[in-house]
Design an enzyme around this catalytic site. Structure first.
Site, PDB file in Angstrom:
ATOM      1  N   GLY A  68     -11.427   3.820  -2.806  1.00  0.00           N
ATOM      2  CA  GLY A  68      -9.749   3.972  -2.294  1.00  0.00           C
ATOM      3  C   GLY A  68      -9.914   5.558  -1.747  1.00  0.00           C
ATOM      4  O   GLY A  68      -9.359   5.643  -0.454  1.00  0.00           O
ATOM      5  N   VAL A 105      -6.707  -1.105  -5.549  1.00  0.00           N
ATOM      6  CA  VAL A 105      -7.276  -0.226  -7.221  1.00  0.00           C
ATOM      7  C   VAL A 105      -5.935   0.105  -7.769  1.00  0.00           C
ATOM      8  O   VAL A 105      -5.876  -0.176  -8.901  1.00  0.00           O
ATOM      9  CB  VAL A 105      -8.587   0.279  -7.368  1.00  0.00           C
ATOM     10  CG1 VAL A 105      -9.002   0.275  -8.599  1.00  0.00           C
ATOM     11  CG2 VAL A 105      -9.474  -0.422  -6.553  1.00  0.00           C
ATOM     12  N   VAL A 112      -1.790   2.417  -1.528  1.00  0.00           N
ATOM     13  CA  VAL A 112      -1.471   1.319  -0.432  1.00  0.00           C
ATOM     14  C   VAL A 112       0.347   0.777  -1.133  1.00  0.00           C
ATOM     15  O   VAL A 112       1.098   0.816  -0.453  1.00  0.00           O
ATOM     16  CB  VAL A 112      -2.331  -0.218  -1.289  1.00  0.00           C
ATOM     17  CG1 VAL A 112      -1.204  -1.080  -0.800  1.00  0.00           C
ATOM     18  CG2 VAL A 112      -3.462  -0.002  -0.388  1.00  0.00           C
ATOM     19  N   CYS A 135      13.919  14.274 -16.598  1.00  0.00           N
ATOM     20  CA  CYS A 135      11.947  14.133 -17.152  1.00  0.00           C
ATOM     21  C   CYS A 135      11.666  14.058 -18.289  1.00  0.00           C
ATOM     22  O   CYS A 135      10.321  13.600 -19.236  1.00  0.00           O
ATOM     23  CB  CYS A 135      11.606  15.561 -16.291  1.00  0.00           C
ATOM     24  SG  CYS A 135      12.160  17.023 -17.467  1.00  0.00           S
ATOM     25  N   CYS A 151       6.396  12.433  -9.389  1.00  0.00           N
ATOM     26  CA  CYS A 151       7.554  13.187 -10.587  1.00  0.00           C
ATOM     27  C   CYS A 151       7.081  13.481 -12.114  1.00  0.00           C
ATOM     28  O   CYS A 151       7.463  14.087 -12.970  1.00  0.00           O
ATOM     29  CB  CYS A 151       9.217  12.617 -10.196  1.00  0.00           C
ATOM     30  SG  CYS A 151       9.057  11.326 -10.998  1.00  0.00           S
ATOM     31  N   GLN A 180      28.783  15.703 -10.434  1.00  0.00           N
ATOM     32  CA  GLN A 180      30.005  16.948 -10.636  1.00  0.00           C
ATOM     33  C   GLN A 180      31.269  17.544 -10.937  1.00  0.00           C
ATOM     34  O   GLN A 180      32.115  17.866 -10.625  1.00  0.00           O
ATOM     35  CB  GLN A 180      29.038  17.892 -10.365  1.00  0.00           C
ATOM     36  CG  GLN A 180      27.390  18.094 -10.354  1.00  0.00           C
ATOM     37  CD  GLN A 180      27.254  19.580  -9.304  1.00  0.00           C
ATOM     38  OE1 GLN A 180      26.229  19.056  -9.197  1.00  0.00           O
ATOM     39  NE2 GLN A 180      27.079  21.028  -9.293  1.00  0.00           N
ATOM     40  N   CYS A 184      14.734  21.076 -14.456  1.00  0.00           N
ATOM     41  CA  CYS A 184      15.880  22.363 -14.914  1.00  0.00           C
ATOM     42  C   CYS A 184      15.375  23.344 -15.926  1.00  0.00           C
ATOM     43  O   CYS A 184      15.444  24.175 -16.212  1.00  0.00           O
ATOM     44  CB  CYS A 184      16.574  21.378 -16.272  1.00  0.00           C
ATOM     45  SG  CYS A 184      17.411  20.399 -15.670  1.00  0.00           S
ATOM     46  N   ALA A 189      30.386  26.745  -9.729  1.00  0.00           N
ATOM     47  CA  ALA A 189      30.461  27.903  -9.546  1.00  0.00           C
ATOM     48  C   ALA A 189      30.025  28.717 -10.986  1.00  0.00           C
ATOM     49  O   ALA A 189      30.671  29.807 -11.113  1.00  0.00           O
ATOM     50  CB  ALA A 189      31.735  27.999  -9.243  1.00  0.00           C
ATOM     51  N   GLU A 205      24.294  30.093 -12.075  1.00  0.00           N
ATOM     52  CA  GLU A 205      24.069  30.713 -11.053  1.00  0.00           C
ATOM     53  C   GLU A 205      23.166  32.038 -10.930  1.00  0.00           C
ATOM     54  O   GLU A 205      21.725  31.889 -10.445  1.00  0.00           O
ATOM     55  CB  GLU A 205      24.676  30.992 -10.362  1.00  0.00           C
ATOM     56  CG  GLU A 205      25.529  29.254  -9.353  1.00  0.00           C
ATOM     57  CD  GLU A 205      26.709  28.910  -8.954  1.00  0.00           C
ATOM     58  OE1 GLU A 205      27.983  29.473  -9.396  1.00  0.00           O
ATOM     59  OE2 GLU A 205      26.642  28.908  -7.885  1.00  0.00           O
TER      60      GLU A 205
HETATM   61  C1  FAD Z   1       1.457  10.986  -5.905  1.00  0.00           C
HETATM   62  C2  FAD Z   1      -0.583  11.599  -5.477  1.00  0.00           C
HETATM   63  C3  FAD Z   1      -1.169  12.078  -5.405  1.00  0.00           C
HETATM   64  C4  FAD Z   1      -1.621  11.978  -4.350  1.00  0.00           C
HETATM   65  N1  FAD Z   1      -2.730  13.284  -4.172  1.00  0.00           N
HETATM   66  C5  FAD Z   1      -4.384  12.936  -3.563  1.00  0.00           C
HETATM   67  C6  FAD Z   1      -4.559  14.621  -3.833  1.00  0.00           C
HETATM   68  O1  FAD Z   1      -4.452  15.184  -4.554  1.00  0.00           O
HETATM   69  N2  FAD Z   1      -5.812  13.818  -3.210  1.00  0.00           N
HETATM   70  C7  FAD Z   1      -6.283  13.284  -2.397  1.00  0.00           C
HETATM   71  O2  FAD Z   1      -7.302  12.990  -1.226  1.00  0.00           O
HETATM   72  N3  FAD Z   1      -5.869  11.747  -2.526  1.00  0.00           N
HETATM   73  C8  FAD Z   1      -4.492  12.018  -2.635  1.00  0.00           C
HETATM   74  N4  FAD Z   1      -3.591  10.497  -3.197  1.00  0.00           N
HETATM   75  C9  FAD Z   1      -3.814   9.749  -2.689  1.00  0.00           C
HETATM   76  C10 FAD Z   1      -4.485   8.758  -3.058  1.00  0.00           C
HETATM   77  O3  FAD Z   1      -4.168   8.806  -4.320  1.00  0.00           O
HETATM   78  C11 FAD Z   1      -5.893   8.691  -3.094  1.00  0.00           C
HETATM   79  O4  FAD Z   1      -6.622   8.851  -1.772  1.00  0.00           O
HETATM   80  C12 FAD Z   1      -6.655   7.307  -3.861  1.00  0.00           C
HETATM   81  O5  FAD Z   1      -8.084   7.860  -4.076  1.00  0.00           O
HETATM   82  C13 FAD Z   1      -6.399   6.134  -3.408  1.00  0.00           C
HETATM   83  O6  FAD Z   1      -6.974   5.549  -4.355  1.00  0.00           O
HETATM   84  P1  FAD Z   1      -6.630   3.938  -4.966  1.00  0.00           P
HETATM   85  O7  FAD Z   1      -7.099   3.567  -6.087  1.00  0.00           O
HETATM   86  O8  FAD Z   1      -5.204   4.063  -5.741  1.00  0.00           O
HETATM   87  O9  FAD Z   1      -6.301   3.221  -3.659  1.00  0.00           O
HETATM   88  P2  FAD Z   1      -5.277   1.893  -2.935  1.00  0.00           P
HETATM   89  O10 FAD Z   1      -4.007   2.095  -2.996  1.00  0.00           O
HETATM   90  O11 FAD Z   1      -5.835   0.899  -4.085  1.00  0.00           O
HETATM   91  O12 FAD Z   1      -6.450   1.480  -1.900  1.00  0.00           O
HETATM   92  C14 FAD Z   1      -5.971   2.161  -1.121  1.00  0.00           C
HETATM   93  C15 FAD Z   1      -7.130   2.273   0.113  1.00  0.00           C
HETATM   94  O13 FAD Z   1      -8.401   1.703  -0.283  1.00  0.00           O
HETATM   95  C16 FAD Z   1      -9.315   0.591   0.407  1.00  0.00           C
HETATM   96  N5  FAD Z   1     -10.071   0.218  -0.855  1.00  0.00           N
HETATM   97  C17 FAD Z   1      -9.110   0.634  -2.479  1.00  0.00           C
HETATM   98  N6  FAD Z   1     -10.747  -0.174  -2.946  1.00  0.00           N
HETATM   99  C18 FAD Z   1     -11.010  -1.144  -1.755  1.00  0.00           C
HETATM  100  C19 FAD Z   1     -12.691  -1.061  -1.782  1.00  0.00           C
HETATM  101  N7  FAD Z   1     -13.319  -1.116  -2.643  1.00  0.00           N
HETATM  102  N8  FAD Z   1     -13.315  -1.402  -0.847  1.00  0.00           N
HETATM  103  C20 FAD Z   1     -12.637  -1.179  -0.111  1.00  0.00           C
HETATM  104  N9  FAD Z   1     -11.489  -0.525   0.385  1.00  0.00           N
HETATM  105  C21 FAD Z   1     -10.883  -0.527  -0.751  1.00  0.00           C
HETATM  106  C22 FAD Z   1      -7.572   0.007   0.132  1.00  0.00           C
HETATM  107  O14 FAD Z   1      -7.420  -1.339   1.136  1.00  0.00           O
HETATM  108  C23 FAD Z   1      -6.415   1.234   0.744  1.00  0.00           C
HETATM  109  O15 FAD Z   1      -6.870   0.624   2.508  1.00  0.00           O
HETATM  110  C24 FAD Z   1      -2.609  11.124  -4.090  1.00  0.00           C
HETATM  111  C25 FAD Z   1      -1.474   9.812  -4.236  1.00  0.00           C
HETATM  112  C26 FAD Z   1      -0.287  10.538  -4.599  1.00  0.00           C
HETATM  113  C27 FAD Z   1       0.822   8.911  -4.869  1.00  0.00           C
HETATM  114  S1  FES Z   2      14.675  17.635 -14.773  1.00  0.00           S
HETATM  115 FE1  FES Z   2      13.743  18.170 -16.975  1.00  0.00          FE
HETATM  116  S2  FES Z   2      15.599  18.402 -17.607  1.00  0.00           S
HETATM  117 FE2  FES Z   2      16.283  18.102 -15.988  1.00  0.00          FE
HETATM  118  S1  FES Z   3       5.823   9.499 -11.012  1.00  0.00           S
HETATM  119 FE1  FES Z   3       8.875   9.547  -9.754  1.00  0.00          FE
HETATM  120  S2  FES Z   3       9.230   7.642 -10.764  1.00  0.00           S
HETATM  121 FE2  FES Z   3       7.239   7.226 -10.621  1.00  0.00          FE
END
Ligand code: FAD
Ligand code: FES
Ligand code: FES
Length: 1270
Positions: free
Chosen positions: A353, A262, A267, A123, A55, A722, A157, A1029, A1211
């Site tokens: 990751g 990372v 995770v 937000c 968000c 509310q 909003c 309302a 509304e």
């Molecule tokens: C809001 C949100 C939106 C997302 N949108 C997408 C999306 O649109 N598309 C998508 O594909 N994914 C999405 N993801 C998933 C995630 O963001 C991705 O998979 C991201 O690339 C993970 O990277 P990280 O560094 O944060 O991983 P981490 O959370 O740090 O690790 C993920 C996994 O990888 C392993 N790992 C990390 N680094 C290494 C390494 N060097 N060697 C071995 N293992 C390793 C960790 O042990 C763990 O198991 C989203 C996640 C969130 C929270």
């Molecule tokens: S959530 Fe953006 S102004 Fe309320």
């Molecule tokens: S992205 Fe929603 S609280 Fe962090």
């Protein structure tokens, strides 16, 4: 695992937060930056909206020296996912760090507020920080950059338009109407528009990038020093940050089960929401070898810790530099990154990751796989390379003449990314190959009907449709490339060309039109577009929401224990493991309630805590109270409940119908002679429609702080609600005390939309019971997933209808039955008053069933049953038009009410303005010209189609429970002339307090600056009605007016005595003359009351009206759509504040857009809600606003029934988003015509890509169906 041996190695985390050095000696690896900012440092400007990176409410800017790039980088991150330990040697800037009301505002804060881009404001700090981080990197961005920066921010909003407009002023595009201005200065100016500015851009402070806080030199020095291994030992987790690859491999050998982290974007989610626990974490984010991208002979070698943002930057540069044929894969990766989360995630998430998560819906893995990328995997002493045999290629298709070798991979078709093995490599690229490939894919890419994620037919169809798009793309490229070599290959047919184009959104443009206060009335604050009075505080993070109230010294935190079964008896509750969690103080359940366990807003048909039986997943069974939220939540998960499951489990409306599970009474309304109406009709048709539910998704989840006062059973509650009085009453009932011992105080809410009208009272009661039991203050702010699970939302509806109509489209008779899914209690469930929408049906019978199911109780949500009833009306209207083969707008217009007509519930329509709104909207949207253009477009394009629709709305204003139509106000005048205003309404972003100050200001004849509202509280105004309302301005405005009139009468003698004096003089004189300078005001709406038995009386005080035109474009192959244009004309009477009213129109419209096109709650057959956060449940984002949006408030339409001739606005506009739904239906109709399908067809709401694709029947959908018998 015991960490005593590690503790001696524990290092300090050293960071600089808002220019202040922070040394955290006991950095807890499980603690996020957000918790640290809010709880340890008291920096509550950064908000918690979801805890899953979805968000953006928690956005802050992190700055660090990047040794590998030898530069300082600034980037936006989600503080809710950033581990505190990952910020060693980083600088963090929060919203408080860039400006404040007390010192100086930052232009980013000022502009969002003055452009009316902050309503509830929850937000706002996150959006401010996303913009700030963008400007730190790029002081003059393009509009495209701005839109990209906001991909990770949500606002529920505003409808986003004002935020983009305000920030457009920073961009190089600048100018009017999205930089599309013509020579006359405004691209929208024409004879029937008179635009007035809602704010004056020339007042904005200039942005001076040289004034920004510099990167702390001490961090630069530290970052350049040789790095060493760091260890942070917490209560349960050890975090180790190695500084070389060798060290990492050694550590992994020592701790084989250690988790690498990372970005923590995967995770972090696993630990928070999937209850996974990793005692040892290895953080390789700073290892040089893992942070570089090297050029190799085959392409590029990317380190596992390289973030997606860095990868994107490097690939973009390569695409610019290298020949096109070498960068096909790079472009494919870049295209995937365009859709990959928001910037905050991409800034920290690493390539490694993403690969290692091996998600079935990974965005990068399919490209890597199709491109035969090599993966190097290392452990101590060993290195593997996958796949060993095929060389890495830097382009996805290798051409040999025009025989092609392809590798196709898909995400979302199996638990991991899959490769299509039966592809037809080495074949000529022609129709024959296409046909065989489609058949082969249809067979190979199969899914079981119960595959996780559902949408089986859609996903199967997509595999073929996407291949077809790919086929056309290749064909187009071949024709261009081979032409250069003198070979002629047939290009894609012109009408197919759009199927090869990437989905792009243009920069939005908008116009707002309203009637300005006439010259000579410039002192009249009513009617002026005054900024929301809290907007600046919201933009600086200084506005206090419930969870921002500083913690009491002895305060405890509460976490809910909820049912995992939809219908079951509770056999036993084992709290032994939970009580063993450190810091746990108590488990609270039904036995702790001193008063009554029965609760509910109207009838007491539900429990505060489940007694012996649960009736939905998410039913509150108990609560854990502990010293921190983390401990409370950990303990709550450790409570074991055993159940005896009961039958039936009723989840859907269809289940309820089958089990005849309805709340009583079943209501019906009848007018005219229905049987005769059907006899007189030329035709009769039958139809059905289902409308999905909707989560309110207020950005601030439910929150309560309960403080026992220690004497006479007194309890003080700070609540995000509310319904202050309802909270007071229900808490008193549960505590077994009278209402005069309970005070409920509401400063502001981060959005409510009806969701905090009744459902918030249960959490407040639970927290109050806990505080009473432990005799200490107790706080609970629900996590997003808990809030979505426990509180219910908008009612799903199902309607079936029989319509009799004439050849010309005139509807003669209607029989409609509406079913709403109320969940496990009646709460507030309504249906019938809007089933006619705006149409005069002479003979009508409507019946409404309220289904009792095993879902959490559904409740109020903006429009409250009205939009669903009207949506079904538009469904039969659309069916009639399609059956008659007539333009839908003609059929709608012909059936519309006229002045003086009567509704089915016998209320006369006076001052009916829909016809005016209709004509103005036709003009504003240039409907006829637009329609011709749509038809022409559809003739020229096979795989994309456009659709157009005009939809009216009529919305009744009043609570249908008559007693609620009352309000009180208290106006206190102090001897210095300042005025303290209190009324019964609550501020949830809609600007109610601002409007009420305007009303008091006009009535008393003093400037708004002399008037202050501090909060809503039950000890100042008793027995308040919920702020709901849409009636709160009407009711409270009149109460304030009445109170002010009393005061004016008391002051009149002093005015008469001193006519040249000023307000302060009269007040002072009255004070010294011992005049009572406090007055109550009261108002009740006259002449209300409807009787279902006799179908007589008036349920509503008056109606609000509006009309919208929308145009969309659908991609028939994928089902995605673009909102091209919307024009809205809304009758808000004489607007009290056009900026706030336009904000309500746009915000309501966008929520409706979510309801009808995007938002889908998904339940398992046993009643478990899958969609419990922004990751799974998609509300409209910045990219969803119509590319062109015009909003006009109807002129010269005073409403004598409300304060200062205004009208309710909260509304009514929501339903106007149905124009988008029916524009989509219009576009689908055009697509179906290509397959010779005509006449009515069923399209349920929301019109998701799945529904749109499935409705656009073609050879590909047939292929899937013939293969899988669907
Ligand atoms: C809001 C949100 C939106 C997302 N949108 C997408 C999306 O649109 N598309 C998508 O594909 N994914 C999405 N993801 C998933 C995630 O963001 C991705 O998979 C991201 O690339 C993970 O990277 P990280 O560094 O944060 O991983 P981490 O959370 O740090 O690790 C993920 C996994 O990888 C392993 N790992 C990390 N680094 C290494 C390494 N060097 N060697 C071995 N293992 C390793 C960790 O042990 C763990 O198991 C989203 C996640 C969130 C929270
Ligand atoms: S959530 Fe953006 S102004 Fe309320
Ligand atoms: S992205 Fe929603 S609280 Fe962090």
């Amino acid at each position: 695992m015991c960490f005593t041996t590690y503790c001696q190695y524990s290092h300090n985390v050293f960071s600089i937060i808002n220019s202040v050095q922070i040394t955290e000696k006991n950095a807890e690896p499980e603690k996020t930056l957000l918790t640290y900012l809010r709880r340890n440092l008291g920096l509550t400007g950064t908000k918690l909206g979801c805890a899953e990176g979805g968000c953006g409410a928690c956005t802050v800017m992190v700055s660090k020296y990047h040794p590998h790039q030898n530069r300082i980088i600034h980037y936006a991150v989600n503080a809710c996912l950033a581990p505190l330990c990952s910020l060693h040697h980083c600088a963090v800037t929060t919203v408080e760090g860039i400006g404040s009301m007390a010192s100086k505002l930052h232009p980013v804060q000022e502009r969002i507020a003055k452009a009316h881009g902050s309503q509830c404001g929850f937000c706002t700090p996150g959006i401010v920080m996303s913009m700030y981080a963008l400007l730190r990197n790029n002081p003059q961005p393009s509009m495209h950059d701005v839109q990209e920066a906001f991909q990770g921010n949500l606002c529920r909003c505003t409808g986003y338009r004002p935020i983009l407009e305000g920030y457009r002023s920073f961009t190089k595009d600048g100018g009017c109407c999205g930089g599309k201005a013509q020579s006359n200065g405004c691209c929208m100016t024409n004879e029937h528009t008179q635009e007035h500015k809602l704010y004056d851009q020339s007042e904005f402070m200039p942005l001076d990038p040289t004034q920004e806080i510099i990167f702390p030199p001490e961090l630069m020095v530290l970052s350049k020093q040789p790095q060493r291994e760091l260890r942070f030992a917490g209560e349960r987790v050890l975090w180790i940050q190695p500084c070389s690859l060798e060290e990492l491999l050694e550590l992994k050998a020592t701790y084989p089960n250690a988790k690498l982290v990372v970005g923590n974007t995967e995770v972090g989610i696993e630990m928070k929401f999937k209850n996974l626990f990793y005692p040892v974490i290895l953080a390789p984010a700073y290892i040089p070898e893992l942070n570089i991208i090297q050029n190799t002979q085959d392409g590029k070698r990317v380190g596992a810790s390289v973030t997606l943002t860095v990868l994107g930057d490097v690939l973009r540069a390569a695409v610019k530099k290298l020949p096109a044929h070498q960068t096909e894969v790079f472009k494919a990766v870049l295209e995937q990154l365009r859709w990959f989360a928001g910037q905050q995630i991409r800034n920290v998430a690493a390539v490694g990751g993403n690969i290692m998560t091996a998600s079935p819906i990974s965005d990068l893995n399919p490209v890597f796989m199709a491109a035969s990328c090599k993966l190097t995997v290392m452990s101590k002493g060993t290195t593997f390379i996958f796949p060993r045999q095929s060389p890495m290629i830097s382009y996805s298709i290798r051409l040999q003449s025009f025989y092609i070798y392809i590798r196709i991979s898909y995400g979302g078709m199996a638990p991991v990314t899959v490769l299509a093995t039966r592809m037809l490599s080495g074949r000529q690229w022609n129709e024959e190959l296409l046909e065989e490939a489609c058949t082969s894919l249809a067979e190979e890419m199969s899914l079981s009907p119960s595959a996780p994620g559902g949408m089986v037919t859609y996903r199967r169809t997509l595999t073929i449709s996407l291949f077809y798009k790919f086929f056309l793309n290749v064909q187009h490229k071949l024709s261009l490339d081979l032409l250069k070599e003198g070979v002629t290959v047939e290009d894609v047919r012109p009408e197919y060309a759009t199927a090869t184009e990437l989905f792009q959104l243009d920069s939005p443009s908008s116009v707002q039109l309203y009637q300005a206060v006439p010259p000579g009335y410039s002192d009249d604050v009513v009617g002026q577009p005054i900024m929301h009075l809290s907007a600046l505080k919201q933009a600086t993070g200084e506005a206090i929401y419930c969870d921002d109230i500083p913690c009491y010294e002895n305060e405890l935190h509460l976490a809910l224990v909820t049912s995992t079964k939809a219908h079951a008896l509770i056999k036993s509750i084992d709290t032994s493991d939970a009580m063993a969690v450190p810091g746990v103080v108590a488990f609270i359940s039904a036995k702790d309630i001193p008063g009554s366990n029965m609760t509910g807003p109207v009838v007491y048909d539900e429990t505060v805590f489940a007694d012996d039986k649960v009736t939905c997943v998410g039913h509150i069974v108990g609560a854990i109270v502990a010293d921190t939220q983390a401990h409370a939540q950990r303990a709550a998960k450790a409570v074991k409940i055993s159940y005896e499951e009961l039958q039936p489990v009723i989840v859907t409306i269809q289940d309820a119908i089958a089990n005849k599970s309805f709340f009583q009474p079943v209501r019906s309304i009848e007018r005219g002679d229905v049987a005769q109406g059907f006899k007189d009709s030329d035709h009769i048709l039958h139809g059905e429609m289902h409308i999905g539910g909707q989560e309110q998704f207020y950005l601030e989840t439910n929150c309560t702080l309960a403080v026992p006062r220690g004497e006479d059973g007194e309890m003080e509650l700070f609540v995000s609600t509310q319904s202050a009085s309802k909270t007071q009453a229900l808490v008193a009932k549960a505590l077994g005390v009278s209402a005069n011992r309970v005070v409920c105080r509401v400063k502001r809410m981060g959005g409510g939309f009806g969701g905090k009208e009744s459902r918030s009272t249960i959490l407040s009661t639970v927290v109050a019971v806990a505080a009473h039991t432990v005799k200490r203050p107790v706080r609970c702010m629900l996590d997003r997933d808990e809030d979505m699970l426990v509180t219910g939302g908008r009612h799903p509806f199902f309607g079936h209808y029989k319509v009799g109509y004439m050849n010309n489209g005139r509807v003669m008779a209607l029989e409609v039955t509406l079913y709403s899914n109320a969940g496990n209690s009646l709460d507030l469930s309504l249906a019938l008053f809007h089933m006619d929408n705006s149409y005069n049906i002479p003979n009508i019978r409507a019946t409404g069933y309220v289904c009792k199911t095993n879902l959490p109780s559904n409740s109020a949500f903006r429009g409250f049953g009205g939009p669903q009833g009207m949506m079904i009306a538009e469904s039969w209207m659309s069916d009639v038009a399609l059956s008659c083969g007539l333009p839908a707008e003609e059929v709608r217009r012909m059936n519309m009410y006229k002045e003086g007509d009567f509704t089915p519930f016998s209320q006369r329509l006076d001052n009916f303005t829909i016809d005016r709104c209709w004509e103005e909207c036709m003009q504003l949207s240039d409907f006829n010209k637009r329609k011709d253009a749509v038809e022409q477009y559809n003739r020229q394009h096979r795989w994309t189609k456009r659709g157009l629709s005009i939809i009216p709305t009529k919305f009744g204003i009043s609570f249908t429970a008559v007693f609620l139509n009352q309000a009180g106000a208290l106006v206190l005048v102090y001897s210095d002339g300042s005025v303290l205003l209190t009324h019964g309404g609550t501020e949830m972003g809609q600007g109610l307090h601002t409007k009420m100050v305007q009303v008091a200001s006009k009535t008393l004849g003093i400037p708004c600056s002399k008037i202050h509202i501090t909060e809503t509280s039950t000890n100042t105004v008793p027995n308040t009605s919920p702020t709901a309302a849409s009636a709160s301005s009407d009711l409270n405005g009149m109460a304030i007016y009445n109170a002010c009139q009393t005061l004016l009468q008391r002051l009149q003698p002093y005015k008469d005595k001193n006519p040249k004096g000023c307000w302060e003089d009269w007040v002072k004189a009255a004070y010294f003359d011992r005049v009572h300078l406090s007055a109550n005001g009261f108002y009740k709406t006259p002449d209300l009351g409807y009787d279902f038995e006799t179908n007589s009386g008036r349920p509503f005080n008056y109606f609000s009206y509006g009309v919208a035109v929308s145009e969309v474009e659908i991609d028939c192959l994928t089902g995605s759509h673009k909102n091209l244009h919307t024009s809205i004309v809304m009758d808000v009477g004489k607007s009290l504040n056009p900026a706030l009213d336009i904000g309500q129109v746009e915000g309501g419209f966008m929520q409706g857009l979510g309801l009808f096109t995007l938002e889908e709650l998904r339940y398992s057959p046993d009643g478990y809600l899958y969609t419990r956060g922004p990751g799974m449940y998609k509300i409209p984002a910045f990219g969803d606003i119509p590319i062109e949006l015009k909003v006009s408030l109807l002129r010269d339409a005073p409403n004598e029934k409300a304060i200062f001739s205004s009208k309710a606005v909260g509304e009514p506009p929501l339903f106007l988003a149905a124009s988008v739904f029916y524009a989509i239906k219009d576009a689908i109709t055009a697509a179906r015509a290509e397959s010779n399908l005509t006449g009515p067809f069923r399209l349920d709401s929301p019109a998701t890509p799945e529904r749109i694709r499935n409705a656009c029947e073609d050879k590909f959908t047939k292929l899937v169906c013939s293969n899988f018998h669907c």
